[in-house]
Motif scaffolding. Structure first.
Motif, mmCIF file in Angstrom:
data_model
loop_
_atom_site.group_PDB
_atom_site.id
_atom_site.type_symbol
_atom_site.label_atom_id
_atom_site.label_comp_id
_atom_site.label_asym_id
_atom_site.label_seq_id
_atom_site.Cartn_x
_atom_site.Cartn_y
_atom_site.Cartn_z
ATOM 1 N N TRP A 6 0.770 -1.085 -0.109
ATOM 2 C CA TRP A 6 -0.327 -0.135 0.028
ATOM 3 C C TRP A 6 1.207 1.603 -0.022
ATOM 4 O O TRP A 6 0.636 1.838 -0.973
ATOM 5 N N MET A 7 1.688 1.420 1.227
ATOM 6 C CA MET A 7 2.652 2.548 1.180
ATOM 7 C C MET A 7 3.990 1.426 1.353
ATOM 8 O O MET A 7 4.423 2.300 2.990
ATOM 9 N N GLU B 194 7.206 2.378 1.321
ATOM 10 C CA GLU B 194 8.335 2.952 0.879
ATOM 11 C C GLU B 194 8.122 3.467 2.739
ATOM 12 O O GLU B 194 9.222 3.815 3.519
ATOM 13 N N TYR B 195 6.427 3.047 3.826
ATOM 14 C CA TYR B 195 6.745 3.877 4.576
ATOM 15 C C TYR B 195 6.466 2.755 5.956
ATOM 16 O O TYR B 195 5.815 2.532 7.156
ATOM 17 N N MET C 299 -7.471 1.640 12.144
ATOM 18 C CA MET C 299 -8.556 2.313 10.842
ATOM 19 C C MET C 299 -10.476 1.796 11.067
ATOM 20 O O MET C 299 -11.027 2.206 11.145
ATOM 21 N N LEU D 9 -3.763 5.967 18.722
ATOM 22 C CA LEU D 9 -2.317 6.579 17.703
ATOM 23 C C LEU D 9 -1.522 6.500 18.347
ATOM 24 O O LEU D 9 -0.770 6.371 17.107
ATOM 25 N N LEU E 182 1.566 5.243 16.486
ATOM 26 C CA LEU E 182 3.155 6.205 15.462
ATOM 27 C C LEU E 182 4.214 6.126 16.303
ATOM 28 O O LEU E 182 4.835 5.926 15.925
ATOM 29 N N ARG F 82 6.332 17.478 5.105
ATOM 30 C CA ARG F 82 5.812 17.282 3.632
ATOM 31 C C ARG F 82 4.189 16.977 4.768
ATOM 32 O O ARG F 82 2.804 16.850 3.594
ATOM 33 N N PHE G 82 -6.142 10.794 7.228
ATOM 34 C CA PHE G 82 -4.343 10.781 6.662
ATOM 35 C C PHE G 82 -3.724 11.980 6.956
ATOM 36 O O PHE G 82 -3.039 12.238 7.693
ATOM 37 N N LEU H 203 -3.103 11.941 10.517
ATOM 38 C CA LEU H 203 -1.942 10.449 10.823
ATOM 39 C C LEU H 203 -0.230 10.841 10.082
ATOM 40 O O LEU H 203 1.020 10.403 11.277
ATOM 41 N N TYR H 204 0.209 11.665 9.626
ATOM 42 C CA TYR H 204 1.088 12.148 9.013
ATOM 43 C C TYR H 204 1.376 12.946 9.616
ATOM 44 O O TYR H 204 3.056 13.282 9.579
ATOM 45 N N PHE I 36 -7.850 7.275 0.689
ATOM 46 C CA PHE I 36 -7.232 5.765 1.544
ATOM 47 C C PHE I 36 -6.851 4.558 0.451
ATOM 48 O O PHE I 36 -5.601 4.469 0.380
ATOM 49 N N PRO J 165 -3.382 7.144 -1.733
ATOM 50 C CA PRO J 165 -1.963 8.097 -1.263
ATOM 51 C C PRO J 165 -0.703 8.629 -1.629
ATOM 52 O O PRO J 165 -0.976 9.616 -1.917
ATOM 53 N N VAL K 57 1.481 11.746 -1.908
ATOM 54 C CA VAL K 57 2.425 11.080 -0.282
ATOM 55 C C VAL K 57 3.736 10.957 -1.334
ATOM 56 O O VAL K 57 4.855 12.226 -0.772
ATOM 57 N N GLY K 58 4.042 11.182 -2.383
ATOM 58 C CA GLY K 58 5.332 11.355 -3.114
ATOM 59 C C GLY K 58 5.091 12.362 -3.181
ATOM 60 O O GLY K 58 6.478 13.192 -3.474
ATOM 61 N N GLN L 8 6.908 14.850 -0.602
ATOM 62 C CA GLN L 8 7.974 14.533 0.010
ATOM 63 C C GLN L 8 8.456 15.342 -1.348
ATOM 64 O O GLN L 8 9.506 15.570 -0.766
#
Lengths: 506, 474
Positions: A74-75, A77-78, A144, A184, A188, B318, B385, B388-389, B455, B458, B462-463, B466
């Protein structure tokens, strides 16, 4: 990769949303829409339940790890991925969710008259969130689903609830959200510290002891509200009293299990040192919940409130079981969760039957119902006795295992937990006597009708399950035996390790 | 000289002036045609922005990079959506259907684009003033309405004061460092002797001037009054694109020329962020007008976004950019709903006017409920989101106080968002609203889809965020 050969968990999770989309697309006048929405929701939930039986059949009880694993990046890289899977601890809760949803829809068949389409939609979304919570294997994805539950449940209580529904719905929402946001931050923190949110990896990660302490309380804030534990349980009686019957069923049956599931899935394996250090605190809170809320239940004049307080007491027992860290205690907690999921759901349905007829939950408004409703009286009796843990019913197995587990930790813990169980007998039998026995004197009760075939169809599976779990518990406990054994073993090993590192660092 | 780097801005200014001439010469009511032309101009500019290569022009006054591109696209998208909303609002008696309106919006957009590309304190000031002057006028655009004129005047007086502070700060910075160019400032301030007191005072004034534009506490006083008084499409515009541009400007200014002094200004940003989050969530509870409520809500949202700046890391910057993307769409969607609140041709704006909307207009109520839950930060909606970030950055930087206060105020904020859902879904219906124009349905549906399904995809956002954040930190 997958015992079923197809992504069964994702299908079970997201199929209800497809049903929801179908319901949204229904056109026509109000009666047509309502009727079609009911049938569409029922069929969707039945198909989902049928599909989830694949898990029951194909699950390999000998494997303590995660099964039916699906993983989509999904992501990446994270360190985030969409990952689903179940092990022995979670698989039966997925089944509990899928089994209770069709019953809830059936139970609301005639009662819900306005905004039927939205109601059915909310229930199907709720099912997605519940199944997702129990099968997510990525911490962020889990969060989520876990918090997404709030939206449909808020609407179910708020729109279709009783007179004080607004207060109860907002209280439910804010209590749960407050706990969740702290969770949450903990998620994190773990994510930043380890660089991954993958749950199977995190289960084998050793976090620093001091960090574990902080994380434990952040987890506790969330799971204690959800469970609910004394003293943050006050939202539950309000939510139950005002929620429509089916809302109470899901709330008691599934949502309360999410708190205990959180302890078992995250707190105990990921934070072994902190869990062990704070176990006495948890025991204290559990004992207070068992004894205090049982006394409170004795004084209730409202059936739903009484059963809500009894739920808090039962969940107190679950807390004690989880934090004994021995096989009997944890197995007992799991069994108690499953049993409570079925029995309390059934008890709320029993109250719902009376509410549909008389539009009140007040105990004093009833009495002598056995004369007019013999089938109902028998069913209500079965579930009352299962709730107090009569041998031969599902409630007994969980309680006895928790007691054995607690006895290994501390005699007084087991004794105090046992006192709560005695009080449980007192308030349940007192309730039963006041509602069912006595002389039928109230005029408006003379014409009350016994269960309709639809209602019998709702109760029948729950009766079967309650007796099955009581008479042959092995067919359920075999699912989690190896997972629990592994968890206990790992907990001991990790605890040993962290004690050593603490000594070494001095 | 590489003047083509500013081609999008040049084209947009020329087109705006052409539309102005067209509007004057055209005999009949030209507002619809001008609006359409303006939308076309925004689209064209967006394409030019995407095509422009990175680089620096006009002797280092103007810079084009991934960051400016990201912010410009967002500004253009927000402005286009707000312009579409004003089309839905146009009504002969209510002022906005004059051809000057889209022209002024375009000039404001040019100003904002200059702001996000500014590489010199002078360019920064020019862009800021261009966009502010256009905004003062559009705020007072409904000139026959007392409230609108009052809002415009208030905004102007306070905005002029903020500009004065900013200019004073710029002069101090120039005086103590000898330059206004971002790159030479960065070089001069990176020297080991650190910042002189005068320079720090100058930076504080610059921050005060900039923070006024994003309406963070304690420079938020104008926001509720201006939001309430301005015509609703103008409020929708005010609360999206200018916020993005101003926040982008703050990010660039703090991260590039003053980046080496982060330890000196971090505490200030933290305090502003905490105060904004607390005020934004607590003060909104008592509001009865939905526009005032949205004003406090935007104050709170800017507080959350500033957490990312306080963290100061690439993850933090970001986070701010992602937050802005999410914020623009849910905000525009909410304002689409507010613009649709009309009875007998008159706008109504009390929260109680929304009562029972779920039964009189289920589609709109559903969309508004999505925006409200999203603003409260409930997953899986996009607002979650954004938070979240942001909180990820705070946790990573070890700023626990900020993170804990942030999540707790988001619970307080959730109270008033879900109260609106309660009013729409639980209260007894009052009279239905007028049929809404297709444009409003379009914007609300588009923003709703974005908010709901963010969702699923993203990654690209995000890219891009970034890449933009990396540019700022070098």
């Amino acid at each position: 990769m997958n015992a079923a050969g197809f992504p069964v968990l994702s299908l079970v999770t997201f199929l209800p949303l497809v049903g929801g989309a179908v319901i949204l697309s229904i056109r026509g006048d109000e009666a047509t829409v309502a009727s079609n929405a009911r049938w569409a929701a029922l069929w969707t939930s039945l198909i989902v339940f049928g599909l989830s039986l694949v898990l029951w059949v194909e699950f390999n009880p000998a494997d303590p790890g995660f099964q039916f694993v699906e993983s989509v990046s999904w992501m990446p890289e994270y360190g985030l991925g969409y990952k689903m899977g179940v092990d022995g601890i979670s698989v039966l809760f997925v089944l509990l969710s899928t089994a209770l949803t069709p019953l809830c829809i059936l139970a609301s068949w005639e009662v819900i008259k306005r905004q039927v389409r939205e109601y059915m939609l909310a229930f199907l979304i709720l099912e997605t969130m519940m199944v997702g919570t129990f099968s997510a294997l990525d911490f962020v994805v889990f969060y989520m689903f876990f918090e997404g539950v709030l939206i449909p449940m808020y609407l179910i209580i708020g729109i279709w609830g009783g007179p004080r529904r607004v207060y109860s719905a907002i209280k439910f929402f804010l209590f749960t959200l407050t706990g969740s946001v702290l969770l949450l931050l903990a998620v994190l923190a773990i994510w930043v510290h380890t660089g991954t949110a993958d749950i199977p990896t995190l289960l084998h990660t050793r976090l620093p002891v001091v960090m574990q302490g902080w994380l434990f309380f952040a987890f506790l804030a969330s799971f204690a509200v959800k469970l609910p534990m004394w003293p943050v349980h006050t939202w539950l009686p309000d939510a139950h009293v005002e929620a429509p019957t089916a809302g109470s069923v899901i709330l008691a049956g599934v949502l309360l299990k999410m708190g205990a599931y959180g302890f078992l899935r995250f707190s105990v394996p990921m934070l072994p040192a902190a869990s062990a250090a704070f176990a006495p605190l948890m025991f204290a809170l559990g004992v207070i919940a068992v004894i205090y809320t049982s006394y409170v239940a004795l004084a209730q004049e409202d059936m739903k409130k009484l059963i809500a307080y009894s739920s808090v007491a039962h969940m107190g027992l679950v807390t004690i079981g989880v934090f004994t860290f021995n096989i009997q205690g944890i197995q007992g907690a799991l069994f108690q969760m499953l049993s409570h999921g079925i029995v309390s759901a059934a008890l709320f349905l029993c109250v719902g039957v009376l509410y549909d007829r008389m539009h009140t939950h007040e105990i004093a408004r009833f009495g002598g119902l056995v004369e007019r409703m013999p089938i109902y009286a028998a069913i209500f009796m079965l579930f009352s006795l299962a709730s107090v843990g009569l041998p031969g019913t599902s409630g007994f197995v969980g309680e006895i295992l928790v007691m054995i587990g607690a006895m290994q930790v501390n005699f007084w813990l087991a004794l105090l937990g046992g006192v709560g169980m005695i009080l449980g007998v007192a308030y349940m039998l007192y309730l039963y006597r006041r509602v069912i026995f006595g002389v039928l004197t109230k005029v408006d009760l003379k014409g009350i009708l016994d269960l309709s075939p639809r209602e019998v169809a709702v109760f029948a599976p729950l009766v079967v399950l309650t007796l099955w779990m009581g008479i042959y518990p092995q067919s359920f406990s075999s699912f989690w035996a190896s997972s629990v054994a592994q968890m206990v073993q790992q907990h001991t090993a990790m605890l040993h390790h962290s004690v050593l590192t603490t000594i070494a660092s001095r | 000289m590489n003047w083509t780097l500013a081609l999008p801005e040049i084209v947009l200014s020329v087109v705006a002036m052409a539309i102005l001439i067209f509007g004057v010469l055209y005999r009949r009511d030209a507002s619809f045609a001008c609006n359409m032309l303006a939308l076309g101009a925004l689209l064209l500019t967006a394409l030019l922005v995407l095509a422009a290569p990175p680089g620096s022009a006009y002797g280092g006054l103007f810079v084009v990079d991934a960051f400016s591109r990201f912010a410009k696209i967002l500004v253009l998208a927000g402005s286009a959506l707000a312009l579409m909303l004003s089309l839905g609002y146009s009504h002969p008696q209510q002022g906005l259907s004059r051809f000057e309106f889209p022209v002024l919006i375009l000039f404001a957009v040019v100003g904002m684009m200059v702001m996000v590309s500014a590489a010199n304190l002078m360019t920064l000031y020019l862009g800021l003033e261009l966009h502010s002057l256009a905004l003062y006028v559009v705020t007072a655009f409904d000139r026959d309405s007392l409230r609108s004129s009052e809002a415009g005047l208030k905004y102007f007086v306070l905005g002029a004061l903020a500009s004065g502070l900013l200019l004073y700060g710029i002069s101090l910075v120039y005086g103590f460092s000898g330059s206004t160019s971002f790159s030479s400032l960065a070089g001069a301030l990176g020297a080991p002797q650190g910042a002189s007191v005068g320079l720090v005072v100058g930076i504080v004034f610059v921050i005060a001037g900039l923070v006024f534009k994003v309406s963070a506490v304690p420079f938020h006083m104008w926001t509720p009054d201006v939001y309430e008084g301005a015509p609703t499409p103008v409020t929708a515009f005010l609360s999206t694109a200018p916020k993005v541009a101003a926040m982008a400007l703050i990010l660039r200014t703090m991260a590039t020329p003053f980046g080496h002094l982060a330890d000196d200004w971090r505490l200030l940003i933290e305090l502003i962020s905490i105060a904004s989050m607390i005020l934004g969530s607590v003060a909104a509870i008592g509001q009865t007008s939905i526009k005032r409520l949205m004003a406090y809500s935007s104050i709170g949202h800017m507080g959350y976004a500033l957490i990312g700046l306080a963290a100061g890391s690439a993850v933090g910057l970001r986070g701010v950019l992602i937050y802005l993307v999410v914020y623009v769409f849910m905000n525009v969607g909410t304002f689409a709903g507010i613009i649709a609140m009309r009875r007998q041709g008159r706008p109504v704006e009390q929260i109680s006017d929304l009562a029972g909307l779920a039964r009189t207009d289920p589609g709109l109520a559903f969309a508004l409920a999505i925006f409200m839950f999203s603003m409260a930060g409930i997953p899986p909606l996009s607002g979650f989101f954004g938070k979240l970030y942001i909180f990820l950055a705070a946790v990573q930087a070890g700023m626990w106080a900020l993170a804990v206060i942030g999540v707790l105020t988001s619970v307080v904020g959730a109270y008033y968002y879900i109260r609106i859902v309660k009013v729409m879904y639980i209260d007894e219906p009052v009279a239905a609203f007028d049929p809404r124009p297709a444009m409003i349905t379009l914007v609300a549906a588009g923003a709703g889809l974005f908010t709901t399904f963010f969702f699923l995809f993203p990654g690209p956002f995000v890219g891009a965020a970034q890449a933009a954040a990396q540019v700022l930190l070098g």
